[in-house]
Design a protein around this motif. Structure first.
Motif, mmCIF file in Angstrom:
data_model
loop_
_atom_site.group_PDB
_atom_site.id
_atom_site.type_symbol
_atom_site.label_atom_id
_atom_site.label_comp_id
_atom_site.label_asym_id
_atom_site.label_seq_id
_atom_site.Cartn_x
_atom_site.Cartn_y
_atom_site.Cartn_z
ATOM 1 N N ARG A 64 0.834 -1.202 0.000
ATOM 2 C CA ARG A 64 0.000 0.000 0.000
ATOM 3 C C ARG A 64 0.873 1.258 0.000
ATOM 4 O O ARG A 64 0.622 2.219 -0.717
ATOM 5 C CB ARG A 64 -0.895 -0.036 1.248
ATOM 6 N N ILE A 68 1.301 4.045 -3.177
ATOM 7 C CA ILE A 68 1.059 5.491 -3.092
ATOM 8 C C ILE A 68 2.342 6.279 -3.343
ATOM 9 O O ILE A 68 2.347 7.264 -4.076
ATOM 10 C CB ILE A 68 0.442 5.861 -1.718
ATOM 11 N N GLU A 72 1.572 7.612 -6.799
ATOM 12 C CA GLU A 72 1.018 8.956 -6.619
ATOM 13 C C GLU A 72 2.131 10.009 -6.527
ATOM 14 O O GLU A 72 2.196 10.916 -7.335
ATOM 15 C CB GLU A 72 0.153 9.021 -5.355
ATOM 16 N N HIS A 73 3.000 9.867 -5.532
ATOM 17 C CA HIS A 73 4.032 10.894 -5.354
ATOM 18 C C HIS A 73 5.002 10.929 -6.546
ATOM 19 O O HIS A 73 5.190 11.961 -7.174
ATOM 20 C CB HIS A 73 4.826 10.653 -4.065
ATOM 21 N N TRP A 208 11.575 11.963 3.294
ATOM 22 C CA TRP A 208 10.328 12.710 3.381
ATOM 23 C C TRP A 208 9.382 11.852 4.228
ATOM 24 O O TRP A 208 9.441 10.621 4.173
ATOM 25 C CB TRP A 208 9.733 12.932 1.992
ATOM 26 N N GLU A 209 8.509 12.494 4.972
ATOM 27 C CA GLU A 209 7.605 11.697 5.816
ATOM 28 C C GLU A 209 6.747 10.746 4.974
ATOM 29 O O GLU A 209 6.409 9.650 5.417
ATOM 30 C CB GLU A 209 6.732 12.614 6.669
ATOM 31 N N HIS A 210 6.419 11.148 3.742
ATOM 32 C CA HIS A 210 5.576 10.259 2.931
ATOM 33 C C HIS A 210 6.255 8.922 2.633
ATOM 34 O O HIS A 210 5.597 7.968 2.243
ATOM 35 C CB HIS A 210 5.110 10.948 1.624
ATOM 36 N N TYR A 213 5.474 7.149 6.438
ATOM 37 C CA TYR A 213 4.436 7.470 7.408
ATOM 38 C C TYR A 213 3.343 6.409 7.535
ATOM 39 O O TYR A 213 2.913 6.082 8.635
ATOM 40 C CB TYR A 213 3.829 8.846 7.141
ATOM 41 N N LEU A 214 2.899 5.857 6.428
ATOM 42 C CA LEU A 214 1.795 4.882 6.510
ATOM 43 C C LEU A 214 2.210 3.634 7.284
ATOM 44 O O LEU A 214 1.414 3.084 8.036
ATOM 45 C CB LEU A 214 1.315 4.492 5.109
ATOM 46 N N GLU B 192 4.069 16.818 6.093
ATOM 47 C CA GLU B 192 3.215 15.692 5.704
ATOM 48 C C GLU B 192 2.567 15.034 6.924
ATOM 49 O O GLU B 192 1.438 14.555 6.834
ATOM 50 C CB GLU B 192 4.035 14.683 4.887
ATOM 51 N N TYR B 196 -1.065 13.415 6.450
ATOM 52 C CA TYR B 196 -0.837 12.276 5.564
ATOM 53 C C TYR B 196 -1.805 11.109 5.767
ATOM 54 O O TYR B 196 -2.296 10.542 4.802
ATOM 55 C CB TYR B 196 0.607 11.773 5.693
ATOM 56 N N LEU B 197 -2.108 10.762 7.015
ATOM 57 C CA LEU B 197 -2.950 9.577 7.252
ATOM 58 C C LEU B 197 -4.323 9.753 6.627
ATOM 59 O O LEU B 197 -4.977 8.779 6.258
ATOM 60 C CB LEU B 197 -3.085 9.314 8.758
ATOM 61 N N ASN B 201 -1.152 12.198 -0.470
ATOM 62 C CA ASN B 201 -0.356 13.187 -1.210
ATOM 63 C C ASN B 201 -1.144 14.431 -1.614
ATOM 64 O O ASN B 201 -0.598 15.320 -2.255
ATOM 65 C CB ASN B 201 0.229 12.538 -2.471
#
Lengths: 258, 228
Positions: A64, A68, A72-73, A208-210, A213-214, B192, B196-197, B201
């Motif tokens: 997942r 993303i 996406e990014h 980067w946090e992205h 993060y998930l 973010e 973010y959650l 994006n």
């Protein structure tokens, strides 16, 4: 749409990459120039596919999150870059490396810089990992790490410390410095990468946090440790190092005897 | 939660968190939120608020206190290189603490007036400086969306010129880093981790929705205090 066309082509180019990878057991980094098309197509650079399936880094990096992050990014950076190049074609025909160096503009980045660099950074990041990664580097790369950092353990601690002390979004790199003819750990902010200083990157870690993060939420330390222990591709780094040595002489100069 | 709310109102009102003395160094601790974690839903999810407050803000405070203690030691030993080296950690973590403390005050549940346009003199000042509230929101959304990497977008007042400004700051730089006379009225966190959650994006959607829970009363109070 032009993007679909571009994406299909870039997928096939990555198949070539992974074939080579299997053949030589070295991740072969084809030119990541992407696709420049002369017809009335508005996509100039393509979205490269990671050299493994999107679930291949489980459980250390969830499908997942990769979906993303890549879908996406990374795709967003490619699309945004193409949109900018379409409006201002002064950079038409540049390779990605050239585009990054030109738009960095000696530290006064032009608007295209961050998208261009982030496309390159993410391509490089996906190829800096592999399923079953981690472990320790092999052959000449390990020797060079021992020489420049003292030992692999010291290097690893320094790399992790650099990641944990980075302020804000950015990247951590293991590079071969052309000037100093040695390996170094570099921190960069936001989109900046070591190409702008003419260093040769061997490993890139997205902070980067992205990027975490998930799966890891605020636990950056866990993400960084997992990257070092289970994800980093020392095979890729070794291949990059082998090519880098075409440009940087790490040994004593070999003077032919007359 | 009622008790927590009472306590938090007091701590936030007292300034930037609690201060404690530790080995002669004044340290800081996490201020409570003036509302429940889930109270800003659906604009901002309870999960985000909880992590943001308990983990992110707490980490800035922990590291800020650590840096302050190291600074104290370095100063008492006359260790100038270490004093200089600590500058970046103090700016980053201290800024993180200051910015988040303001941010919590900038938000409010809809049931407690969140999202209600500013009354009082701030409303007039916004019209004078930006044309309308809508124009200000549009400007802040555009600047927030365009910000590279992590940072903040601010509405501030220049207390000398008595003029409103929109500024962005990188990472955890506080607004005052953009001008000694600038006082923050409203700061929007565009790291973010702030969205973010829930928004992944799509930062522009977060920016669009956050206005539904903005506490304009707080911004107006600060403004009237600076420009009576």
């Amino acid at each position: 749409m032009s993007w679909c066309c571009c994406n299909r082509l870039s997928t096939s180019s990555s198949l070539v990459t992974s074939d080579l990878w299997r053949q030589f057991n070295i991740p072969c980094r084809l030119s990541n120039v992407g696709l420049r098309q002369k017809r009335s197509v508005s996509a100039y650079y393509g979205l490269k596919t990671p050299p493994y399936k999107l679930d291949a880094l489980e459980p250390y990096m969830s499908k997942r999150m990769v979906e993303i992050h890549w879908g996406e990014h990374h795709r967003g950076y490619v699309e945004s870059l193409n949109k900018q190049i379409e409006k201002n074609d002064i950079f038409y025909g540049c390779t990605m490396d050239e585009l990054i160096k030109l738009t960095y503009n000696n530290g006064n980045p032009l608007p295209e810089f961050s998208d261009a660099a982030q496309v390159w950074n993410h391509d490089f990041f996906w190829e800096s990992m592999q399923p079953g990664g981690g472990d320790i580097p092999k052959l000449g790369l390990l020797q060079q790490i021992d020489k420049d950092f003292g030992s692999f353990t010291i290097f690893k601690d320094k790399f992790i410390e650099a990641a944990l002390t980075l302020f804000g979004s950015g990247w951590i790199w293991l590079v071969l410095s052309r000037e100093e003819k040695r390996l170094a750990i570099i921190k960069t902010s936001n989109a900046v990468n070591p190409l702008v200083w003419n260093d040769i990157p061997l490993i890139g870690l997205d902070l980067w946090e992205h990027a975490y993060y998930l799966d890891y939420k605020n636990d950056k330390a866990n993400y960084v440790n997992v990257f070092m222990n289970h994800l980093v591709s020392w095979d890729a780094a070794l291949g990059r190092m082998a090519r880098a040595q075409a440009f940087v002489n790490l040994g004593e100069p070999k003077i032919p005897v007359a | 939660m009622a008790l927590r709310t009472l306590v938090s109102r007091r701590t936030l009102a007292a300034g930037i968190g609690f201060r404690q003395q530790l080995r002669g160094v004044q340290t800081f601790s996490l201020p409570d939120l003036p509302y429940d974690y889930g109270a800003l839903e659906p604009a901002i999810s309870g999960d985000i608020m909880q992590l943001h407050h308990q983990k992110h803000h707490q980490t800035y405070i922990t590291n800020y206190n650590k840096a302050l203690e190291q600074l104290h030691d370095a100063i008492s030993k006359g260790d100038a290189p270490t004093v200089a080296k600590l500058h970046s950690a103090i700016k980053f973590n201290g800024g993180g603490h200051i910015n988040h403390s303001i941010f919590w005050n900038n938000l409010s549940p809809v049931s407690e007036g969140g999202g209600e346009p500013p009354k009082g003199s701030l409303g007039w000042a916004i019209d004078t400086n930006f044309g309308s509230l809508e124009a200000l929101v549009k400007k802040m959304n555009a600047e927030g969306a365009a910000l590279q990497g992590s940072g903040w977008v601010w509405l501030g007042v220049d207390k000398e010129l008595k003029r409103l400004v929109v500024e962005t700051t990188a990472n955890q730089d506080p607004l005052v880093s953009k001008g000694a006379n600038l006082v923050p009225l409203l700061g929007i966190d565009v790291w973010e981790h702030a969205y973010y959650l829930q928004y992944k994006n799509v930062r522009p959607d977060y920016l669009k929705n956050i206005w539904k829970v903005i506490n304009w009363k707080y911004a107006n109070d600060v403004y009237e205090n600076e420009c009576p």
